[in-house]
Design an enzyme around this catalytic site. Structure first.
Site, PDB file in Angstrom:
ATOM      1  N   LYS A  32      43.194  39.065  44.018  1.00 19.11           N
ATOM      2  CA  LYS A  32      43.861  39.456  42.757  1.00 19.11           C
ATOM      3  C   LYS A  32      44.466  40.817  42.248  1.00 19.11           C
ATOM      4  O   LYS A  32      43.778  41.890  41.490  1.00 19.11           O
ATOM      5  CB  LYS A  32      42.911  38.773  41.408  1.00 19.11           C
ATOM      6  CG  LYS A  32      43.872  38.713  40.179  1.00 19.11           C
ATOM      7  CD  LYS A  32      44.858  37.912  40.201  1.00 19.11           C
ATOM      8  CE  LYS A  32      45.611  37.986  39.086  1.00 19.11           C
ATOM      9  NZ  LYS A  32      46.450  36.414  38.967  1.00 19.11           N
ATOM     10  N   SER A  83      50.342  32.821  39.062  1.00 17.22           N
ATOM     11  CA  SER A  83      48.877  32.996  38.210  1.00 17.22           C
ATOM     12  C   SER A  83      48.967  32.311  36.176  1.00 17.22           C
ATOM     13  O   SER A  83      49.245  31.052  36.657  1.00 17.22           O
ATOM     14  CB  SER A  83      49.295  34.507  37.242  1.00 17.22           C
ATOM     15  OG  SER A  83      47.623  34.649  37.216  1.00 17.22           O
TER      16      SER A  83
END
Length: 795
Positions: free
Chosen positions: A401, A596
């Site tokens: 991430k 996301s």
């Protein structure tokens, strides 16, 4: 004097013309006079001139008509030697298609300057089937002497396909203090463009005849009325220029034309809209992907078009929209029509696209082809921030991430490189496949070798390696196309005029809500076509969910994510669509990105559709908190603090975070991550462990997401429509109705344009930093984000 009496006696006939045309059957330029509701049927737009041939002077009684599909102005002028002044009869009409096959008109009539003393008129037209048409007109509706007209028209079912829309029978009846005798009429078009019709009034000597001839957009004709007394006969002629093409049995439309198709600039998902008072306007000149697809569909169905040519069509779009546009071009070509490209210079992704769909590619002799594969360059600001005394604490759920890495790292991490190499590898494979399928047989070497040997700065090298079909100047293009594709293939810059509509009724349609979720996700009101606000997007979904006429919802997602809280609010509205008495299916159509937070809002849908090259996944959480303590020391800014509780100033930029505070934020990041995992597990019918294995912040292409069960099917908007028809068990064609909540502040157009011009003039690297800054501004107090690290766009 006798001449004057005749003129005045026949004024109503000359104004109304109902004697010659049925209220239910008339939808051409005469609709403005006979039944104004028929304007919005779509055949009446244009201009017309009518004059009376019954008097010595053919211009003593004449009419002018100006029609659009929703507005009409009609002017009738009556004059004569014995008249003190001319009579000017005016009529203004507004018309609208209220619902399927039902049209409404409202008119106002007045004479000379007596506008205030005018009369209102209402009219309707209803065509439930292709063989039935019903019409009604009410005049002087606010006066005691009001009158009505009713009409019905039929097309016999037993006629052959050729005659089914060429013969109609009508019956009209009027009420003016008493019901009149019915009028029976017939209209025919046995030969293309050759119209003959007439009517007779029951139990009287009254008859009417009409004749007209169509030539392209041009119609000429005559009308004759008689009541058995030759002194009262009326004959009129008319000329009409329509904005639609008419059938003609002598002059056939020229076919096999090559249309100059405009394809350049940035291709977007949705044009931004803004509201100025009660008016909603679309902003910007960019074309949307759907408008291009619709235009190709229209050209595919036009038998006058033999192909399209794209000149210097270097455009910018996402990987996925290149793919969706490719499918639309191949569908256009499925009818045997040609696609031809001409470039001065060809960009990297634009060559891939042209090679995948083009029948021929021509290049300027001094042009080049910038084909070279895919690369991604990302800035890292850690060294710069260290030098000025700024620390960014990067809280991330997993090493993959990486949305905050540009602020916290000095270079690309191993996990980041691994993720992007895997992602770009699949995108590259798709590009290779596109070139191979479209042009592989023309290339001198394999596609991989061709790309590795690029770019091709010398046009002769591009030609010798089979990348193009010829080196010509643009002024030679027309002759080259005629030589290689046939002499009938002439280039035209203007699309052929649309044909007049000959059927009466639209087929039943099922209503599907279309909601665009475009841009970064944030709290509050979004900017239409630019950002996704929790308030506006949730409101649009709720409106569609509660609308009982809506059979299902398609959400078109093009977002790299954003606020975790805003994503959850929107996802909740999606989940609610499957509950209650008015439950309905939701299908997600992923565009360039749905990653996301963009995936979070998609997870509860019944089906998720993505292109092979859509960027998705990135199921993870990131949070960033800056510390400017050293910067403040350098510039001589001192801070003092008073607080009522231990953590009252947590996240303050004036001091370094404590280990305890970092642990608190880390715990929150982890909790939101597992909430994200649970959302995906519930929405995709998977276990949390299964989702966790394919999450961890990893970014996937549509292909890779499909293999891992994050996507149900590969395709574009057309696939999404097919899916929702199947899930909802719809029997009719789908009508997409956009549910749109326009919110956000209104920017002055000049400011927008000037800011954009400055941004476009910047180097790519600087422009990317400015875009990142602008995106981060919108999150304000959102410390926890579900956001894709970088955007991917092709030029």
């Amino acid at each position: 004097m006798k001449k004057l009496i005749i003129i005045l006696m026949l004024t109503s006939v000359l104004i109304g013309l109902q004697a010659h045309h049925s209220i239910a059957d008339t939808d051409n330029f005469m609709a403005a006079i006979v039944n104004p509701a028929a304007l919005s049927f779509g055949n009446a737009a244009g201009i017309a001139f009518i004059n009376d041939l019954s008097t010595d002077d053919p211009f003593q009684n004449m009419s002018f008509i100006f029609n659009t599909n929703n507005f009409s102005y009609y002017l009738n002028i009556i004059s004569g030697d014995e008249m003190i002044e001319k009579i000017h009869n005016h009529k203004l009409t507004l018309s609208r298609n209220l619902f399927r096959n039902f049209y409404h008109g409202a008119s106002y009539n007045w004479t000379n300057k007596d506008f205030k003393d005018g009369e209102f008129q209402k009219s309707v037209l209803y065509r439930p089937f292709n063989f039935v048409s019903l019409g009604a007109v009410a005049k002087k509706i606010f006066r005691s002497e009001r009158n009505f007209g009713l009409g019905v028209a039929l097309r016999p079912l037993f006629f052959s396909n050729y005659l089914k829309n060429r013969v109609s029978f009508s019956t009209d009846i009027a009420y003016d203090e008493d019901w009149s005798d019915p009028v029976f009429g017939v209209q025919t078009e046995i030969l293309d463009g050759f119209h003959i019709g007439g009517y007779t009034k029951y139990d009287t000597d009254e008859i009417g005849l009409n004749f007209s001839y169509d030539m392209g957009n041009f119609k000429v004709g005559a009308l004759h009325f008689s009541d058995g007394d030759s002194d009262n006969d009326v004959t009129q002629s008319f000329v009409n220029i329509s904005n639609k093409a008419l059938r003609n049995f002598i002059i056939k439309p020229k076919k096999n034309k090559i249309y100059d198709f405009k394809l350049s600039g940035k291709i977007i998902e949705k044009k931004p809209k803004t509201k100025i008072g009660p008016i909603t306007i679309s902003m910007g000149k960019s074309k949307t992907i759907q408008s291009l697809i619709d235009e190709l569909e229209e050209l595919k169905d036009d038998d006058r078009i033999g192909g399209i040519v794209i000149k210097s069509g270097n455009f910018r779009a996402s990987f996925a929209n290149h793919f969706e546009l490719k499918e639309a071009f191949l569908d256009f070509k499925s009818t045997g029509k040609k696609v031809i490209f001409y470039y001065n210079d060809i960009g990297n992704a634009n060559y891939v696209f042209a090679a995948s769909v083009g029948d021929a590619i021509y290049l300027n002799p001094l042009g080049g082809i910038d084909i070279k594969g895919i690369s991604a360059n990302f800035p890292y600001l850690r060294t710069l921030l260290d030098s000025i005394g700024v620390e960014v604490v990067n809280f991330r759920s997993h090493p993959y991430k990486t949305a905050g890495n540009m602020f916290s790292e000095k270079e690309m991490t191993d996990a980041e490189r691994e993720s992007y190499e895997y992602l770009l590898g699949d995108l590259y494979d798709e590009q290779v496949k596109m070139i191979e399928e479209g042009r592989g047989k023309k290339l001198k070497y394999s596609v991989e070798t061709i790309i590795n040997n690029g770019p091709y700065f010398i046009s002769k090298d591009a030609l010798s390696n089979g990348l193009v079909d010829g080196l010509i100047y643009e002024d030679q293009l027309s002759a080259t196309i005629e030589e290689n594709f046939g002499k009938s293939k002439k280039i035209i810059k203007k699309k052929p005029t649309k044909y007049v509509r000959y059927d009466w009724s639209d087929a039943p349609e099922d209503k599907i809500a279309l909601i665009y979720a475009v841009g970064n996700i944030h709290m509050g009101k979004g900017k239409n076509g630019k950002t996704i606000g929790s308030v506006t997007t949730a409101k649009a979904i709720k409106s569609a969910r509660e609308d009982k006429s809506v059979k299902g919802i398609i959400i078109r997602v093009d977002s790299g994510g954003g606020s975790a809280l805003a994503s959850d609010i929107i996802a909740r509205e999606v989940a609610l669509c499957n509950e209650g008495d008015n439950a309905k299916p939701v299908v997600i159509s992923m565009a360039g990105m749905a990653a996301s937070g963009g995936y979070y809002i998609s997870a509860f849908a019944d089906k998720i559709i993505a292109q092979p090259t859509t960027i998705t996944g990135s199921i993870g959480v990131v949070g960033m908190i800056p510390n400017y303590e050293k910067l403040y020391d350098k510039i001589g800014v001192n801070w003092s603090n008073v607080k009522s509780a231990k953590h009252a100033d947590i996240g303050s930029s004036s001091r370094k975070m404590t280990d305890e505070e970092k642990e608190m934020i880390s715990s929150a990041i982890e909790d939101i991550y597992w909430t994200f995992i649970q959302v995906v597990a519930d929405g995709r019918d998977k276990t949390k462990d299964d989702v966790h294995e394919i999450a961890k912040g990893r970014v996937w292409t549509g292909n890779q997401a499909f293999d891992r069960g994050l996507v149900d099917k590969l395709g574009g908007m057309k696939t999404a429509v097919d899916e929702i028809k199947d899930i909802a068990k719809l029997k009719h064609e789908v009508k997409l109705i956009e549910f749109d909540s326009i919110g956000g502040d209104i920017d002055v157009l000049s400011i927008i344009n000037s800011k954009q011009a400055i941004l476009n003039s910047m180097p790519t690297e600087i422009k990317s930093l400015m875009e990142i800054y602008n995106e981060m501004k919108m999150y304000e107090d959102d410390k926890v984000l579900l956001i894709l690290p970088h955007k991917f766009e092709l030029e």
